[in-house]
Design a protein around this motif. Structure first.
Motif, PDB file in Angstrom:
ATOM      1  N   LEU A  60       0.837  -1.193   0.000  1.00 38.25           N
ATOM      2  CA  LEU A  60       0.000   0.000   0.000  1.00 38.25           C
ATOM      3  C   LEU A  60       0.877   1.249   0.000  1.00 38.25           C
ATOM      4  O   LEU A  60       1.697   1.431   0.900  1.00 38.25           O
ATOM      5  CB  LEU A  60      -0.933   0.011   1.213  1.00 38.25           C
ATOM      6  N   GLY A  61       0.757   2.031  -1.045  1.00 38.27           N
ATOM      7  CA  GLY A  61       1.516   3.264  -1.139  1.00 38.27           C
ATOM      8  C   GLY A  61       2.852   3.126  -1.838  1.00 38.27           C
ATOM      9  O   GLY A  61       3.561   4.105  -2.012  1.00 38.27           O
ATOM     10  N   THR A  62       3.226   1.909  -2.273  1.00 41.68           N
ATOM     11  CA  THR A  62       4.511   1.696  -2.934  1.00 41.68           C
ATOM     12  C   THR A  62       4.299   0.896  -4.210  1.00 41.68           C
ATOM     13  O   THR A  62       3.597  -0.105  -4.212  1.00 41.68           O
ATOM     14  CB  THR A  62       5.491   0.941  -2.015  1.00 41.68           C
ATOM     15  N   ILE A  63       4.923   1.362  -5.298  1.00 43.86           N
ATOM     16  CA  ILE A  63       4.835   0.654  -6.564  1.00 43.86           C
ATOM     17  C   ILE A  63       6.238   0.266  -7.035  1.00 43.86           C
ATOM     18  O   ILE A  63       7.234   0.842  -6.595  1.00 43.86           O
ATOM     19  CB  ILE A  63       4.135   1.493  -7.655  1.00 43.86           C
ATOM     20  N   LEU A  64       6.283  -0.741  -7.916  1.00 45.07           N
ATOM     21  CA  LEU A  64       7.523  -1.135  -8.577  1.00 45.07           C
ATOM     22  C   LEU A  64       7.412  -0.749 -10.041  1.00 45.07           C
ATOM     23  O   LEU A  64       6.396  -1.034 -10.685  1.00 45.07           O
ATOM     24  CB  LEU A  64       7.755  -2.638  -8.471  1.00 45.07           C
ATOM     25  N   ALA A  65       8.447  -0.105 -10.558  1.00 38.57           N
ATOM     26  CA  ALA A  65       8.522   0.221 -11.976  1.00 38.57           C
ATOM     27  C   ALA A  65       9.490  -0.756 -12.622  1.00 38.57           C
ATOM     28  O   ALA A  65      10.653  -0.832 -12.238  1.00 38.57           O
ATOM     29  CB  ALA A  65       9.005   1.655 -12.157  1.00 38.57           C
ATOM     30  N   HIS A  66       8.996  -1.524 -13.588  1.00 40.89           N
ATOM     31  CA  HIS A  66       9.797  -2.514 -14.309  1.00 40.89           C
ATOM     32  C   HIS A  66      10.150  -1.886 -15.657  1.00 40.89           C
ATOM     33  O   HIS A  66       9.281  -1.734 -16.516  1.00 40.89           O
ATOM     34  CB  HIS A  66       9.014  -3.815 -14.494  1.00 40.89           C
ATOM     35  N   THR A  67      11.422  -1.491 -15.839  1.00 47.59           N
ATOM     36  CA  THR A  67      11.840  -0.777 -17.043  1.00 47.59           C
ATOM     37  C   THR A  67      12.352  -1.741 -18.106  1.00 47.59           C
ATOM     38  O   THR A  67      12.694  -2.891 -17.798  1.00 47.59           O
ATOM     39  CB  THR A  67      12.908   0.275 -16.687  1.00 47.59           C
ATOM     40  N   TRP A  73      12.456  -0.607 -10.000  1.00 49.07           N
ATOM     41  CA  TRP A  73      12.653   0.586  -9.180  1.00 49.07           C
ATOM     42  C   TRP A  73      11.457   0.749  -8.248  1.00 49.07           C
ATOM     43  O   TRP A  73      10.316   0.548  -8.657  1.00 49.07           O
ATOM     44  CB  TRP A  73      12.803   1.811 -10.068  1.00 49.07           C
ATOM     45  N   THR A  74      11.703   1.138  -7.008  1.00 46.26           N
ATOM     46  CA  THR A  74      10.653   1.319  -6.015  1.00 46.26           C
ATOM     47  C   THR A  74      10.309   2.795  -5.907  1.00 46.26           C
ATOM     48  O   THR A  74      11.203   3.635  -5.750  1.00 46.26           O
ATOM     49  CB  THR A  74      11.120   0.789  -4.645  1.00 46.26           C
ATOM     50  N   LEU A  75       9.000   3.094  -5.991  1.00 42.79           N
ATOM     51  CA  LEU A  75       8.534   4.472  -5.878  1.00 42.79           C
ATOM     52  C   LEU A  75       7.407   4.533  -4.856  1.00 42.79           C
ATOM     53  O   LEU A  75       6.563   3.634  -4.781  1.00 42.79           O
ATOM     54  CB  LEU A  75       8.013   4.996  -7.225  1.00 42.79           C
ATOM     55  N   ALA A  76       7.384   5.613  -4.079  1.00 39.26           N
ATOM     56  CA  ALA A  76       6.317   5.848  -3.114  1.00 39.26           C
ATOM     57  C   ALA A  76       5.291   6.775  -3.749  1.00 39.26           C
ATOM     58  O   ALA A  76       5.651   7.779  -4.365  1.00 39.26           O
ATOM     59  CB  ALA A  76       6.878   6.481  -1.841  1.00 39.26           C
ATOM     60  N   VAL A  77       4.008   6.438  -3.612  1.00 37.41           N
ATOM     61  CA  VAL A  77       2.923   7.226  -4.186  1.00 37.41           C
ATOM     62  C   VAL A  77       2.320   8.112  -3.105  1.00 37.41           C
ATOM     63  O   VAL A  77       1.946   7.633  -2.033  1.00 37.41           O
ATOM     64  CB  VAL A  77       1.836   6.311  -4.790  1.00 37.41           C
ATOM     65  N   ARG A  78       2.228   9.396  -3.421  1.00 39.83           N
ATOM     66  CA  ARG A  78       1.582  10.366  -2.530  1.00 39.83           C
ATOM     67  C   ARG A  78       0.804  11.324  -3.420  1.00 39.83           C
ATOM     68  O   ARG A  78       1.397  12.043  -4.225  1.00 39.83           O
ATOM     69  CB  ARG A  78       2.612  11.112  -1.700  1.00 39.83           C
ATOM     70  N   GLY A  79      -0.518  11.306  -3.290  1.00 37.27           N
ATOM     71  CA  GLY A  79      -1.344  12.148  -4.149  1.00 37.27           C
ATOM     72  C   GLY A  79      -1.212  11.709  -5.592  1.00 37.27           C
ATOM     73  O   GLY A  79      -1.293  10.529  -5.906  1.00 37.27           O
ATOM     74  N   THR A  81       1.537  11.996  -7.313  1.00 35.26           N
ATOM     75  CA  THR A  81       2.972  11.933  -7.569  1.00 35.26           C
ATOM     76  C   THR A  81       3.567  10.640  -7.003  1.00 35.26           C
ATOM     77  O   THR A  81       3.240  10.236  -5.900  1.00 35.26           O
ATOM     78  CB  THR A  81       3.685  13.142  -6.907  1.00 35.26           C
ATOM     79  N   ALA A  82       4.445  10.030  -7.783  1.00 35.26           N
ATOM     80  CA  ALA A  82       5.231   8.888  -7.309  1.00 35.26           C
ATOM     81  C   ALA A  82       6.693   9.296  -7.397  1.00 35.26           C
ATOM     82  O   ALA A  82       7.135   9.831  -8.423  1.00 35.26           O
ATOM     83  CB  ALA A  82       4.971   7.648  -8.155  1.00 35.26           C
ATOM     84  N   GLU A  83       7.443   9.082  -6.317  1.00 35.58           N
ATOM     85  CA  GLU A  83       8.860   9.446  -6.291  1.00 35.58           C
ATOM     86  C   GLU A  83       9.702   8.259  -5.853  1.00 35.58           C
ATOM     87  O   GLU A  83       9.278   7.449  -5.021  1.00 35.58           O
ATOM     88  CB  GLU A  83       9.104  10.617  -5.346  1.00 35.58           C
ATOM     89  N   LEU A  84      10.900   8.188  -6.433  1.00 34.41           N
ATOM     90  CA  LEU A  84      11.855   7.150  -6.098  1.00 34.41           C
ATOM     91  C   LEU A  84      12.033   7.092  -4.586  1.00 34.41           C
ATOM     92  O   LEU A  84      12.255   8.112  -3.932  1.00 34.41           O
ATOM     93  CB  LEU A  84      13.187   7.487  -6.776  1.00 34.41           C
ATOM     94  N   ASP A  85      11.899   5.885  -4.019  1.00 34.08           N
ATOM     95  CA  ASP A  85      12.005   5.736  -2.570  1.00 34.08           C
ATOM     96  C   ASP A  85      12.553   4.345  -2.264  1.00 34.08           C
ATOM     97  O   ASP A  85      11.862   3.363  -2.521  1.00 34.08           O
ATOM     98  CB  ASP A  85      10.630   5.925  -1.934  1.00 34.08           C
ATOM     99  N   PRO A  86      13.797   4.222  -1.774  1.00 34.01           N
ATOM    100  CA  PRO A  86      14.692   5.280  -1.302  1.00 34.01           C
ATOM    101  C   PRO A  86      15.225   6.127  -2.458  1.00 34.01           C
ATOM    102  O   PRO A  86      15.141   5.742  -3.621  1.00 34.01           O
ATOM    103  CB  PRO A  86      15.825   4.524  -0.612  1.00 34.01           C
ATOM    104  N   ALA A  87      15.778   7.284  -2.078  1.00 36.05           N
ATOM    105  CA  ALA A  87      16.137   8.301  -3.056  1.00 36.05           C
ATOM    106  C   ALA A  87      17.144   7.844  -4.099  1.00 36.05           C
ATOM    107  O   ALA A  87      17.070   8.258  -5.247  1.00 36.05           O
ATOM    108  CB  ALA A  87      16.648   9.544  -2.345  1.00 36.05           C
TER     109      ALA A  87
END
Length: 147
Positions: A60-67, A73-79, A81-87
């Motif tokens: 919940l709140g975290t997605i994986l981007a498969h390139t 890559w792990t990204l956190a979703v807020r609103g 916007t999804a941002e790389l997390d950890p940075a």
């Protein structure tokens, strides 16, 4: 984006904001006039960003981007916007390493995404190359698979 704005909220976004990221998205055709989907490097070269990204739920709140290069890559979703997390994250490939230092993705409708990304590519036996995608544009190519 229609309004040119993005939202960011503290904590995990709701189910609606989270689910709009899930599924497949393909990079729109690159455009050298607008620099859309054109990656610039610190060595004065450019290349086109192409292919598809599959976004799946991690938790919940975290997605994986498969390139397309086989990295995840792990990204956190807020609103919206999804941002790389950890940075900073690194993907190890046979040809070298790819690191992303920043990646932000915004979608207000779940059909189109805008992205900004900064990273470093270190091919075996070569100096690191910093890469920047300033104007990334993607369009949904497939819906999320049901869990």
């Amino acid at each position: 984006m229609k309004s040119g704005s993005r939202t960011r909220v503290n904590g995990v976004g709701g189910t609606e904001s989270f689910s709009r990221f899930l599924g497949g998205y393909s990079y729109d055709p690159a455009d050298f006039h607008t620099l859309t989907n054109v990656v610039a490097t610190d060595h004065g070269t450019v290349f086109l960003e192409q292919g598809s990204i599959q976004f799946t739920k991690k938790d919940l709140g975290t997605i994986l981007a498969h390139t397309p290069d086989g990295c995840n890559w792990t990204l956190a979703v807020r609103g919206d916007t999804a941002e790389l997390d950890p940075a900073t994250q690194t993907c190890h490939l046979a040809s070298g390493d790819i690191s992303f230092h920043y990646w932000a993705i915004v979608t207000d409708d779940g059909e189109h995404m805008n992205a900004f990304r900064a990273g470093t590519t270190t091919l075996t036996g070569q100096q690191p190359t910093n890469t920047y995608l300033y104007i990334g544009a993607l369009t949904r190519s497939s819906q999320a698979e049901e869990e």
